[in-house]
Design a protein around this motif. Structure first.
Motif, short mmCIF file in Angstrom:
data_model
loop_
_atom_site.label_atom_id
_atom_site.label_comp_id
_atom_site.label_asym_id
_atom_site.label_seq_id
_atom_site.Cartn_x
_atom_site.Cartn_y
_atom_site.Cartn_z
N GLY A 119 0.84 -1.24 -0.03
CA GLY A 119 0.25 0.01 -0.03
C GLY A 119 0.76 1.18 0.11
N SER A 120 0.26 2.51 0.55
CA SER A 120 1.05 3.67 0.46
C SER A 120 2.20 3.94 1.64
N ALA A 121 3.04 4.49 1.51
CA ALA A 121 3.94 4.83 2.55
C ALA A 121 3.36 5.53 3.68
N GLU A 122 1.88 6.32 3.32
CA GLU A 122 1.43 6.92 4.46
C GLU A 122 0.68 5.67 5.38
N THR A 123 0.13 4.80 4.70
CA THR A 123 -0.47 3.76 5.37
C THR A 123 0.47 3.03 6.24
N ALA A 124 1.84 2.66 5.91
CA ALA A 124 2.91 2.18 6.71
C ALA A 124 3.10 2.93 7.88
N ARG A 125 3.32 4.05 7.46
CA ARG A 125 3.72 5.19 8.93
C ARG A 125 2.47 5.16 9.87
N LEU A 126 1.26 4.99 9.27
CA LEU A 126 -0.05 5.00 10.18
C LEU A 126 0.02 3.83 11.08
N PHE A 127 0.19 2.48 10.22
CA PHE A 127 0.50 1.33 11.16
C PHE A 127 1.50 1.45 12.23
N LEU A 128 2.68 2.16 11.85
CA LEU A 128 3.78 2.10 12.98
C LEU A 128 3.53 3.14 13.94
N GLY A 129 2.62 4.04 13.78
CA GLY A 129 2.17 5.28 14.94
C GLY A 129 1.41 4.60 15.61
#
Length: 546
Positions: free
Chosen positions: A90-100
Motif C-alpha cells: 500500500g502507500s507509505a502513509e499507510t505504513a507510517r499509520l500502522f507504525l504510529g
C-alpha cells in the motif's frame, strides 16, 4: 526457526490475486497462521483465493478470511498484541499509520513509488516512446511501479518530433468503459484523491500541457491521459506519488544530471533507462537508487522468479526482502543459533582478519572467542558463495534478470557490552557489517564496559550516549530527508521511544537475535536489487560488454 505466530496480510486492490496469494503462501510456508484481510474493493477475489487454499488442504483455523473496513475495526486487527507481523502492500502513509498505532509492529511493507525513466540522446527513441507510454498509462497508471516521470536528456527533450510522437502515442490510447475490450484507459477505481486531482488539473510554475487530461462528461472517474512538460526539480509533481494516468517530463543536461533528478526524492521502487550505450547503462546501474531496475524495456510487469519485486528508501518499510526473492520467507520467522557453523579452511581476507583480531582482544572467554571465529568464517563464506554474486535463476535467452545485493549506506547498532554474550553479539555485528561493506555507527549505553579497540575498526564509528541522546539521534530530521541511517541493528531490547523515533525517520529496526550463520545475518546489512535488461533488438540476441 520459530514462526512469528499470526501474520495479517493486507493486500491492495490493484493486484487482487497475485499479491495476496504471494503474502499468504509465504507466511504459511514459514509456519505462521494467517489472517487475510482483502482490500475492500476486492473482497470477492480474496474470498475465492481463500476457498482455493482451503480446498487444497489448508485448515480454516490456520488461514482465516476477514473482510473488514479500513476504520477502527482494521486498526484493532493491526494493533492486536496477538498479531506477530503484518504484510502490507500500500502507500507509505499507510505504513507510517500502522507504525504510529503500534511502534513495535513487525511490518513487511512494499509501499509507494515515484518512478522515472531516463531517456538519453543515445536511445532508440521509437522504442523509448513505446516503453514509456506502456509504463506510464498501463492499468491507467494505477500501479506502484508505473512511470510517473520521463527525465530526458536535453537533446531528446528539445526534439519536437519526440514530443509529437509521445503525444500521439498517449492520445491514441482508447478511453472508455472497462466492458469494452478495445478500451486501454478505463475508469479509475475511485474518484481522484487530492494528489491525483492536483496532478490532473493544476500546472505549477514552468509547467505546460503537452497533452491535457480531460474527464469524461458522464463519469468523473474516467480521465484521458495527461502529459506535463517543464516539471522542475523539487516541485510537487517531481516528488509526489499521484497514482493515475498523468506523466511529467523533466529536462536534464546530461546523464549524471538525470540520475541526480531521479534519485532526488524519498522513493526508490522502480527505475528505467533507455540507451544503446553500454557505458551509460553501467554508470546508471551503479548509481541509481531503486530496487527494480529496467534497461531498454518497460518498468512495470515484474514476474516472480525473474524479477523479485521490492524497493528502497521510502518504497520499503521493514527488512526489505523482495517478494518472490530468496529471502522473503526467511524474514517471516525468527531464527536462533542452535549449532555453531563449521570453520572451513578458506583464509579470511586481511582486512577481516584485522577486525577479528581487534574484537578477540576484548574477549577472554574461550567459548566466546571460538564462536566469534566461527562467525567470521561463516560471514566470509556466505559473502563469497552468495551475497557477492549476481543471480539469474530464470536464465532466459534474450534477457538478463540479475538479482544482486548492495550494501546499506549506513547502519546504526545499539546496545551495551556489560554481559559477555552482549559483547560477542556486538563483535558479530561489526564483523558482518565489515564483510558487507556497510558503514557502521555503534551506539553504546553508558553502562557498557570500555572497549577502545573497537573504535579502530575500519568503517566503524563508536559513540557512548544515554537513551535520550540515542533517541534524539534517531529523530534527527536529516535522517528522513537524506536516509543517512537505513537500519538499526539491536542486540539488546529497544525502548518504545527509540522505536517511535526510528519509525518516524524511516529507519528499520532489526531486533532479531544476532546469528553466527552468515547466510542469515548478512541480510540485515544489505539491500536487494534486481536489474532486468533486454538483450535483443529486432530478433538479434546480443550480449552486454563485460
Amino acid at each position: 526457526m520459530e514462526p512469528l505466530g499470526v501474520v495479517v496480510v493486507t493486500p491492495p486492490w490493484n493486484f487482487p490475486l497475485s499479491i495476496p496469494a504471494g503474502g499468504v503462501l509465504a507466511a504459511l510456508a514459514a509456519g505462521n497462521a494467517v489472517v487475510l484481510k482483502p482490500a475492500p474493493e476486492a473482497v470477492l477475489v480474496g474470498w475465492h483465493l481463500a476457498n482455493c487454499l482451503w480446498d487444497a488442504g489448508i485448515p480454516r483455523e490456520i488461514l482465516q478470511f476477514l473482510p473488514c473496513p479500513d476504520d477502527e475495526i482494521g486498526r484493532g486487527l493491526v494493533t492486536d498484541s496477538r498479531v506477530g507481523g503484518v504484510i502490507l502492500t500500500g502507500s507509505a502513509e499507510t505504513a507510517r499509520l500502522f507504525l504510529g498505532w503500534r511502534p513495535d509492529l513487525p511490518l513487511f511493507a512494499e509501499t509507494s513509488g515515484k518512478n522515472a525513466i531516463i531517456i538519453t540522446a543515445l536511445a532508440d527513441r521509437d522504442q523509448a516512446i513505446r516503453d514509456l507510454v506502456r509504463s506510464a498509462f498501463g492499468h491507467n497508471g494505477q500501479k506502484c511501479s508505473a512511470a510517473s516521470l520521463a527525465i530526458c536528456e536535453a537533446e531528446v527533450y528539445d526534439d519536437a518530433d519526440f514530443r509529437r510522437q509521445l503525444r500521439d502515442g498517449a492520445q491514441s490510447l482508447a478511453v472508455g468503459t472497462a466492458w469494452e475490450p478495445t478500451s486501454r484507459i478505463t475508469p479509475l477505481t475511485q474518484a481522484p484523491g487530492a494528489a491525483l486531482r492536483r496532478a490532473l488539473t493544476v500546472l505549477d510554475e514552468g509547467e505546460e500541457w503537452l497533452l491535457e487530461p480531460r474527464p469524461a462528461t458522464d463519469n468523473p472517474q474516467l480521465w484521458s491521459p495527461g502529459i506535463k512538460l517543464g516539471v522542475r526539480a523539487g516541485s510537487f509533481f517531481h516528488r509526489t506519488e499521484c497514482f493515475g494516468p498523468v506523466l511529467g517530463l523533466m529536462r536534464a543536461e546530461n546523464l549524471d544530471h538525470a540520475i541526480e533528478l531521479a534519485n532526488a526524492q524519498p522513493f526508490g521502487l522502480t527505475s528505467g533507462i533507455q540507451t544503446l550505450d553500454d557505458r551509460e547503462i553501467a554508470r546508471w546501474v551503479d548509481r541509481i537508487e531503486a530496487g527494480n531496475l529496467y534497461v531498454n524495456r518497460p518498468i512495470t510487469g515484474a514476474i516472480v522468479g525473474r524479477q523479485p519485486f521490492g524497493g528502497w528508501k521510502a518504497s520499503s518499510v521493514g527488512p526489505g526482502a523482495k517478494a518472490g526473492g530468496p529471502n522473503y520467507v526467511l524474514q517471516l520467522a525468527r531464527w536462533r543459533q542452535v549449532a555453531r557453523p563449521a570453520v572451513d579452511q578458506e583464509p579470511l581476507s586481511e582486512s577481516l582478519a584485522t577486525v577479528l583480531d581487534r574484537c578477540l582482544a576484548g574477549l577472554t572467554d574461550a567459548d566466546a572467542r571460538s564462536l566469534l571465529e566461527a562467525s567470521a568464517a561463516s560471514y566470509a563464506r556466505a559473502w563469497r558463495e552468495h551475497f557477492s554474486r549476481e543471480h539469474d535463476p530464470s536464465a532466459i535467452r534474450g534477457e538478463l534478470n540479475a538479482f544482486r545485493y548492495r550494501p546499506c549506506r549506513h547502519v546504526i547498532a545499539r546496545g551495551m557490552t556489560a554481559r559477555p554474550e552482549a559483547a560477542v553479539a556486538l563483535c558479530q555485528i561489526i564483523l558482518a557489517a565489515h564483510v558487507a561493506g556497510t558503514r557502521l555507527t555503534v551506539s553504546l549505553s553508558p553502562e557498557s564496559e570500555p572497549w577502545v579497540g573497537l573504535a579502530e575498526c575500519a568503517g566503524v564509528e563508536l559513540v557512548v550516549e544515554a537513551e535520550a541522546g540515542f533517541v534524539d539521534r534517531l529523530a534527527h530530521p536529516l535522517y528522513r530527508e537524506h536516509g543517512w541511517i537505513e537500519r538499526l541493528r539491536a542486540w539488546e531490547p529497544i525502548s518504545t521511544a527509540a522505536r517511535a523515533a526510528a519509525n518516524g525517520t524511516g529507519v528499520t529496526v532489526i531486533d532479531a537475535p544476532v546469528l553466527a550463520n552468515g547466510r542469515l545475518e548478512l541480510r540485515w546489512y544489505l539491500r536487494e536489487q534486481t536489474v532486468s535488461r533486454v538483450l535483443h533488438r529486432y530478433g538479434s540476441v546480443t550480449e552486454p560488454d563485460a
